[in-house]
Scaffold this motif. Structure first.
Motif, PDB file in Angstrom:
ATOM      1  N   SER A  62      -6.322  -1.900  -7.132  1.00 28.84           N
ATOM      2  CA  SER A  62      -7.371  -1.118  -7.776  1.00 28.84           C
ATOM      3  C   SER A  62      -6.847   0.157  -8.427  1.00 28.84           C
TER       4      SER A  62
ATOM      5  N   THR B 200      -9.054   4.541  -0.360  1.00 27.32           N
ATOM      6  CA  THR B 200      -9.261   3.600  -1.455  1.00 27.32           C
ATOM      7  C   THR B 200      -8.089   3.656  -2.434  1.00 27.32           C
TER       8      THR B 200
ATOM      9  N   ASP C 296      -5.088   1.154  -2.337  1.00 26.27           N
ATOM     10  CA  ASP C 296      -5.252  -0.243  -2.733  1.00 26.27           C
ATOM     11  C   ASP C 296      -4.534  -0.471  -4.063  1.00 26.27           C
TER      12      ASP C 296
ATOM     13  N   SER D 104       0.839  -1.197   0.000  1.00 22.99           N
ATOM     14  CA  SER D 104       0.000   0.000   0.000  1.00 22.99           C
ATOM     15  C   SER D 104       0.873   1.246   0.000  1.00 22.99           C
TER      16      SER D 104
END
Length: 74
Positions: free
Chosen positions: A68, A62, A65, A2
């Motif tokens: 993604s 988010t 991530d 991350s």
């Protein structure tokens, strides 16, 4: 893995969605939503798709991530 991000420095950063939806792959952070309480942490940012100009508000975490999102336009 991350990313370590400072939410207050995300404004105008570029992002690539690794699983594009609606043919939207490249995004720009156009706004960091500041909480009413200046002592409270930032929780959300507004992303705008470069191609369609469609925007959406997401939790900034988010973006950490790696499955993604990737920082920059790839």
């Amino acid at each position: 893995m991350s990313l370590k991000l400072n939410p207050r420095k995300l404004l105008l950063s570029k992002w690539t969605a690794l699983q594009p939806q609606h043919k939207e792959k490249h995004f720009l952070v156009v706004r960091v939503l500041l909480p009413d309480d200046p002592q409270a942490p930032v929780t959300e940012v507004e992303l705008e798709a470069v191609h369609s100009r469609r925007s959406r508000i997401i939790p900034w975490k988010t973006l950490t991530d790696a499955e993604s999102w990737r920082q920059g336009w790839h």
